[in-house]
Scaffold this active site. Sequence first.
Site, mmCIF file in Angstrom:
data_model
loop_
_atom_site.group_PDB
_atom_site.id
_atom_site.type_symbol
_atom_site.label_atom_id
_atom_site.label_comp_id
_atom_site.label_asym_id
_atom_site.label_seq_id
_atom_site.Cartn_x
_atom_site.Cartn_y
_atom_site.Cartn_z
ATOM 1 N NE ARG A 174 -14.815 35.495 12.506
ATOM 2 C CZ ARG A 174 -15.977 36.125 12.386
ATOM 3 N NH1 ARG A 174 -16.957 35.865 13.242
ATOM 4 N NH2 ARG A 174 -16.178 36.996 11.431
ATOM 5 C CB SER A 225 -9.289 36.604 8.624
ATOM 6 O OG SER A 225 -10.171 37.146 7.674
ATOM 7 C CD GLU A 295 -10.846 35.042 12.176
ATOM 8 O OE1 GLU A 295 -11.514 34.424 11.331
ATOM 9 O OE2 GLU A 295 -10.904 36.279 12.318
#
Length: 302
Positions: A174, A225, A295
């Site tokens: 990520r 998320s 995130e």
Amino acid sequence: MEKLANRLRELQVGKVLQNERLSNHTTMKIGGPADIFVEPDSIKGLEKTMEVIRDAGVKWRAIGRGSNLLVSDEGIDGVVIKMGDGLDSLEIDGTIIKVGGGYPIVKLATILSRKGLSGLEFAAGIPGSIGGAVYMNAGAHRSDMSEIVKEAYVLFEDGSTEWLSKDQLHFSYRTSILQKERPGICVEAILQLKEGSPEEIKAALQKNKDYRRNTQPWNFPCAGSIFRNPLPNYAGQLIEEAGLKGHQIGGAQVSEMHANFIVNKGHATAKDVHSLIAHIQEQIKHKYNIDLHTEVEIVGRK
């Protein structure tokens, strides 16, 4: 800021707005105003915008379709650049795809599936743009952008541009080099896909869409998320086991469908979401001695 906005309008870079509320441009429907909001109508418009910003010495940041983003209730200082319709070019040459940073990733995955091009099936249901997906190394279903990106054309803060190879982008979970090491905007990307059966690819895409629809709360405004998975553990599982599903602060709630999502149940503020994130982190640390890291990107005035 008035002078800067007028200069951008004179140069006809695209749409230029002042004090535009970013709740209009995020999937969570949260966020205060940007001093100046620009949606360039072309790469040239984007380059001119960055030149003006650099000369004025003001802060800036780019956004895509507003997913994976939590904007402060007080808004964002300086200029917000939206990678939108003017930056959504698409060229398909066999298995090589050249695509603009503003192109919706779901739309691209659907088009490529019909042409029998495999590699982007994981993106089904991801509500972002190609530029943001490269920036975040977006992924799902055990795959991510690093699997298919060959190169990215990047515009840096100093006005310079460069094609960065996959290796130069420093992809990891990520993240990419564009976030902190060399902040920049992914203007275009070249993707390498593989030939396959259109029927099989479309079936895989639909399976992933159905999985998201059945397990994730896209019926409420949300950012995606909230936490990175602290592998080998999964954030959603830890939060659910801690009994936090459905926990609510103000208008922000831990989704009852998927515990790694925080949904806006109506008039939620960024402060509500911040408070809920902090409470979750505190509880998971207390129960499991595990640190959860966000995130979702948290930006804006403090």
